[in-house]
Design an enzyme around this catalytic site. Structure first.
Site, PDB file in Angstrom:
ATOM      1  N   GLU A 208      23.729  -6.495   1.225  1.00  0.00           N
ATOM      2  CA  GLU A 208      22.405  -7.145   1.494  1.00  0.00           C
ATOM      3  C   GLU A 208      21.458  -7.051   0.363  1.00  0.00           C
ATOM      4  O   GLU A 208      21.168  -5.881  -0.176  1.00  0.00           O
ATOM      5  CB  GLU A 208      21.630  -6.630   2.648  1.00  0.00           C
TER       6      GLU A 208
ATOM      7  N   GLY B 271      18.571   2.617  10.227  1.00  0.00           N
ATOM      8  CA  GLY B 271      18.654   2.508  11.467  1.00  0.00           C
ATOM      9  C   GLY B 271      19.976   3.509  12.031  1.00  0.00           C
ATOM     10  O   GLY B 271      19.744   4.112  13.001  1.00  0.00           O
TER      11      GLY B 271
ATOM     12  N   GLU C 153      16.895  -3.771  14.712  1.00  0.00           N
ATOM     13  CA  GLU C 153      17.012  -5.116  14.106  1.00  0.00           C
ATOM     14  C   GLU C 153      17.123  -4.657  12.597  1.00  0.00           C
ATOM     15  O   GLU C 153      16.486  -4.197  12.050  1.00  0.00           O
ATOM     16  CB  GLU C 153      15.855  -5.849  14.289  1.00  0.00           C
TER      17      GLU C 153
ATOM     18  N   LYS D 103       4.370   2.889  13.136  1.00  0.00           N
ATOM     19  CA  LYS D 103       4.278   3.128  11.964  1.00  0.00           C
ATOM     20  C   LYS D 103       4.712   1.994  11.084  1.00  0.00           C
ATOM     21  O   LYS D 103       5.792   1.643  11.208  1.00  0.00           O
ATOM     22  CB  LYS D 103       5.527   4.135  11.660  1.00  0.00           C
TER      23      LYS D 103
ATOM     24  N   GLY E 196      14.509  -2.864  10.032  1.00  0.00           N
ATOM     25  CA  GLY E 196      14.738  -2.405   8.946  1.00  0.00           C
ATOM     26  C   GLY E 196      16.264  -2.401   8.417  1.00  0.00           C
ATOM     27  O   GLY E 196      16.964  -3.109   8.916  1.00  0.00           O
ATOM     28  N   SER E 197      16.342  -1.296   7.559  1.00  0.00           N
ATOM     29  CA  SER E 197      17.849  -1.358   6.874  1.00  0.00           C
ATOM     30  C   SER E 197      19.022  -0.721   7.820  1.00  0.00           C
ATOM     31  O   SER E 197      18.375   0.035   8.625  1.00  0.00           O
ATOM     32  CB  SER E 197      17.818  -0.642   5.580  1.00  0.00           C
TER      33      SER E 197
ATOM     34  N   CYS F  31      15.507 -10.774   6.592  1.00  0.00           N
ATOM     35  CA  CYS F  31      16.992 -10.215   7.149  1.00  0.00           C
ATOM     36  C   CYS F  31      17.940 -11.084   7.631  1.00  0.00           C
ATOM     37  O   CYS F  31      19.189 -11.039   7.356  1.00  0.00           O
ATOM     38  CB  CYS F  31      16.583  -9.214   8.452  1.00  0.00           C
TER      39      CYS F  31
HETATM   40  P1  NAP Z   1      13.938   1.064   5.536  1.00  0.00           P
HETATM   41  O1  NAP Z   1      14.129   2.331   4.790  1.00  0.00           O
HETATM   42  O2  NAP Z   1      14.806   0.681   6.462  1.00  0.00           O
HETATM   43  O3  NAP Z   1      12.636   0.956   5.947  1.00  0.00           O
HETATM   44  C1  NAP Z   1      12.057   0.367   7.399  1.00  0.00           C
HETATM   45  C2  NAP Z   1      10.766   1.220   7.993  1.00  0.00           C
HETATM   46  O4  NAP Z   1      11.647   2.463   8.417  1.00  0.00           O
HETATM   47  C3  NAP Z   1       9.805   1.703   7.031  1.00  0.00           C
HETATM   48  O5  NAP Z   1       8.717   1.685   7.816  1.00  0.00           O
HETATM   49  C4  NAP Z   1      10.220   3.065   6.420  1.00  0.00           C
HETATM   50  O6  NAP Z   1       9.218   3.858   6.010  1.00  0.00           O
HETATM   51  C5  NAP Z   1      10.923   3.589   7.729  1.00  0.00           C
HETATM   52  N1  NAP Z   1      11.787   4.716   7.450  1.00  0.00           N
HETATM   53  C6  NAP Z   1      12.442   4.870   6.241  1.00  0.00           C
HETATM   54  N2  NAP Z   1      13.276   6.004   6.454  1.00  0.00           N
HETATM   55  C7  NAP Z   1      13.159   6.555   7.566  1.00  0.00           C
HETATM   56  C8  NAP Z   1      13.568   7.740   8.287  1.00  0.00           C
HETATM   57  N3  NAP Z   1      14.336   8.493   7.851  1.00  0.00           N
HETATM   58  N4  NAP Z   1      13.290   7.937   9.718  1.00  0.00           N
HETATM   59  C9  NAP Z   1      12.367   7.090  10.069  1.00  0.00           C
HETATM   60  N5  NAP Z   1      11.793   5.844   9.483  1.00  0.00           N
HETATM   61  C10 NAP Z   1      12.323   5.482   8.358  1.00  0.00           C
HETATM   62  O7  NAP Z   1      13.935  -0.138   4.306  1.00  0.00           O
HETATM   63  P2  NAP Z   1      13.286   0.034   2.807  1.00  0.00           P
HETATM   64  O8  NAP Z   1      13.649   1.372   2.164  1.00  0.00           O
HETATM   65  O9  NAP Z   1      11.974  -0.326   2.871  1.00  0.00           O
HETATM   66  O10 NAP Z   1      14.323  -1.270   2.002  1.00  0.00           O
HETATM   67  C11 NAP Z   1      15.582  -0.628   1.938  1.00  0.00           C
HETATM   68  C12 NAP Z   1      16.505  -2.144   2.015  1.00  0.00           C
HETATM   69  O11 NAP Z   1      16.437  -2.390   3.485  1.00  0.00           O
HETATM   70  C13 NAP Z   1      15.940  -3.637   1.594  1.00  0.00           C
HETATM   71  O12 NAP Z   1      16.453  -3.480   0.319  1.00  0.00           O
HETATM   72  C14 NAP Z   1      16.666  -4.215   2.441  1.00  0.00           C
HETATM   73  O13 NAP Z   1      17.967  -4.636   2.089  1.00  0.00           O
HETATM   74  C15 NAP Z   1      16.481  -3.415   3.807  1.00  0.00           C
HETATM   75  N6  NAP Z   1      15.665  -3.943   4.687  1.00  0.00           N
HETATM   76  C16 NAP Z   1      15.896  -4.994   5.763  1.00  0.00           C
HETATM   77  C17 NAP Z   1      14.701  -5.474   6.492  1.00  0.00           C
HETATM   78  C18 NAP Z   1      14.906  -6.355   7.650  1.00  0.00           C
HETATM   79  O14 NAP Z   1      14.023  -6.800   8.396  1.00  0.00           O
HETATM   80  N7  NAP Z   1      16.092  -6.202   8.375  1.00  0.00           N
HETATM   81  C19 NAP Z   1      13.472  -5.014   6.345  1.00  0.00           C
HETATM   82  C20 NAP Z   1      13.209  -4.312   5.212  1.00  0.00           C
HETATM   83  C21 NAP Z   1      14.164  -3.951   4.661  1.00  0.00           C
HETATM   84  P3  NAP Z   1       8.593   3.634   4.694  1.00  0.00           P
HETATM   85  O15 NAP Z   1       8.697   2.267   4.210  1.00  0.00           O
HETATM   86  O16 NAP Z   1       6.985   3.874   4.918  1.00  0.00           O
HETATM   87  O17 NAP Z   1       9.285   4.734   3.939  1.00  0.00           O
END
Ligand code: NAP
Ligand code: MG
Length: 487
Positions: free
Chosen positions: A389, A241, A258, A183, A236-237, A292
């Site tokens: 972050e 996680g 990660e 996804k 992701g976040s 990240c």
């Molecule tokens: P996120 O929520 O962690 O999104 C990462 C992935 O997880 C996306 O594919 C997202 O889908 C999916 N996701 C979201 N909620 C989920 C759930 N309940 N169950 C399963 N999968 C789920 O991150 P974000 O909301 O895009 O960004 C928020 C913050 O996360 C950023 O501001 C940053 O601080 C952090 N972040 C960290 C990284 C990293 O590489 N460590 C990468 C991105 C963001 P959708 O996006 O399609 O909703």
């Protein structure tokens, strides 16, 4: 060079069992270009029903399809073919990531895509070198191990390096013989879908790789909680996680996470100051700070503090921020309005907390989600901007004058993804590399990556390692086989 007019971007569909399909609900969502705020195209929106179909296809392909039974060397050949097709389509893929994410074309061309190609090449090399061992055991037995694929793997990726994150997940999983439901992030689905086409063209059997764009709380949650998925790999976040870990507990699926970071970038007075300034720039402004492992806490030794901050702020202020499609652009747009607002919110917090805004701190231009490279000085490690972050082009400079104290402060974080040290003192560098609690430590460098070197976190930055031989651990499981040689 390719421009927008050279690529025809089709509406995105779901890729399930080797076919392009609409979502069962018929719903779609738009993906935007964050530099113009224009819609690029619509994409089919998968939810739990589509995830079910994709998992069924992946299960069938795993249990009854040819992939796991394919000679390992032929699996390697397909991975090589995927790498070759990515290379052939590199300009288009670079442009697609630039349009969907807002990152500069110079970076997608010179960093993202070459790393993607390398990742497939590297794991193509592993496919036929994954094997068990023979073990001397007590008694009349012959004991050996088999290293087998985990099965159906769910992979959920973020938007900051859309194609690269797909490659880090897909290439090792395929090399080990697993089947996949991926996804992509809702903000950036386009290159993952194009990669699906490429894998199909390379001869990957139907059902081995399924791609279901959609939203996290629907499609993502369905994948993480699915009873017939054997493993979930997530980037992701840390907040998401935690949700994924809970969902995965339903069927005790394996997990690798990660997550976020707040990485210390430590500059000593005995470093090559100009290199360290360049390293601090890359550390925080590469990819608009949406990294990240960004060096978002910049520790500067007191005796060079003034000189260092002057040099850094001059460079930051003269960065070319703007149209990501322009080859001269050094920093593009933040990925979304949500991310843009979040970063500007943290900039306000920094001012309220009493940190000194040296440069930036505001949006750039009237349209698109551009933010000027931002430096806060006189930051205290306890301030919110030093703890949380931000995931944007905002660095917190903190002054120190004692080695042990800076290690203590550097480690004072819930995260532990990366750290960097700038010094000419080889003893100090190696000592600190051991003392810093982080999955990656760079010495006189920042943001160096290679498909062969493991990447992942300590503490709340996650667990499991991507890349290198280590990723094979997380996509295989060991079976111990006993043969009675006695009477
Ligand atoms: P996120 O929520 O962690 O999104 C990462 C992935 O997880 C996306 O594919 C997202 O889908 C999916 N996701 C979201 N909620 C989920 C759930 N309940 N169950 C399963 N999968 C789920 O991150 P974000 O909301 O895009 O960004 C928020 C913050 O996360 C950023 O501001 C940053 O601080 C952090 N972040 C960290 C990284 C990293 O590489 N460590 C990468 C991105 C963001 P959708 O996006 O399609 O909703
Ligand atoms: Mg987009």
């Amino acid at each position: 060079m390719m421009t927008k007019n050279d690529v025809k971007i089709k509406p995105g569909k779901l890729f399930i069992n080797g076919r392009w399909v609409d979502s069962v609900s018929g719903k779609t969502f738009d993906t935007l270009n964050p530099a113009t705020e224009d819609v690029i195209t619509s994409v089919a929106e998968g939810d739990s029903t589509d995830i079910d179909l994709a998992v069924t296809a992946a299960r069938e392909a795993f249990e009854n399809g040819p992939w796991e039974k394919t000679d390992a060397r032929d699996r390697s050949r397909i991975l090589l073919k995927i790498a070759g097709l990515i290379e052939r389509n590199k300009d288009e893929l670079a442009l697609l990531d630039t349009l969907d994410n807002g990152k500069p074309i110079n970076e997608t061309t010179k960093a993202d895509i070459p790393l993607v190609i390398d990742c497939f090449l590297y794991y193509a090399g592993w496919a036929d070198k994954i094997h068990g061992e023979t073990i001397p055991v007590r008694g009349e037995f012959f004991n050996y191990t088999l290293r087998e694929p985990v099965g159906v793997v769910g992979q959920i990726i973020p938007w900051n390096f859309p194609l690269l994150m797909a490659a880090w997940k897909i290439a090792p999983a395929l090399a080990c013989g697993n089947t996949i439901v991926l996804k992509p992030a809702e903000q950036t689905p386009l290159t993952a879908l194009r990669l699906g086409e490429i894998c199909h063209e390379a001869g990957l059997p139907d059902g081995v790789l399924n791609i279901v764009p959609g939203y996290g709380p629907t499609a993502g949650a369905a994948l993480a909680g699915h009873m017939d998925v054997d493993k979930i790999a997530f980037t992701g976040s840390s907040a998401t996680g935690r949700i994924i870990m809970q969902a995965a507990s339903k069927n005790l699926k394996r997990i690798s996470l990660e997550l976020g970071g707040k990485s210390p970038n430590i500059v000593f007075a005995d470093s090559d100051i100009d290199s360290a300034v360049d390293g601090a720039m890359t550390g925080i402004f590469f990819n608009q700070g949406e990294v990240c492992c960004a060096g978002s806490r910049l520790f500067i030794e007191k005796s060079i503090h003034g000189e260092f901050v002057d040099k850094l702020s001059n460079k930051a202020a003269s960065m070319r921020v703007g149209n990501p499609e322009d080859t001269g652009t050094q920093m593009g747009a933040q990925v979304s309005k949500e991310q843009f607002d979040k970063i500007l919110g943290y900039i306000d917090t920094g001012k309220q907390e009493g940190a000194k805004l040296v440069t930036g701190g505001e949006r750039c231009g009237e349209k698109g989600y551009f933010i000027r490279p931002t430096i806060f000085d006189a930051v205290d490690n306890n301030m919110k901007i030093a703890k949380e972050e931000i995931f944007g082009p905002v660095v917190s400079a903190i002054t120190f004058d004692d080695v042990d104290e800076v290690v203590r402060q550097g480690n004072l974080s819930v995260y532990g993804l990366a750290a960097a040290i700038w010094t000419m003192d080889i003893k100090k560098a190696h000592r600190l590399a051991r003392e810093l609690k982080a999955g990656t430590v760079w010495i006189n460098a920042y943001n160096a990556f290679d498909a062969a070197s493991p990447f992942g976190g300590f503490k709340q930055s996650g667990f499991g390692r991507e890349l290198g031989v280590h990723a094979l651990e997380s996509y295989t499981q060991i079976k111990s086989v006993w043969i009675n040689l006695g009477s």
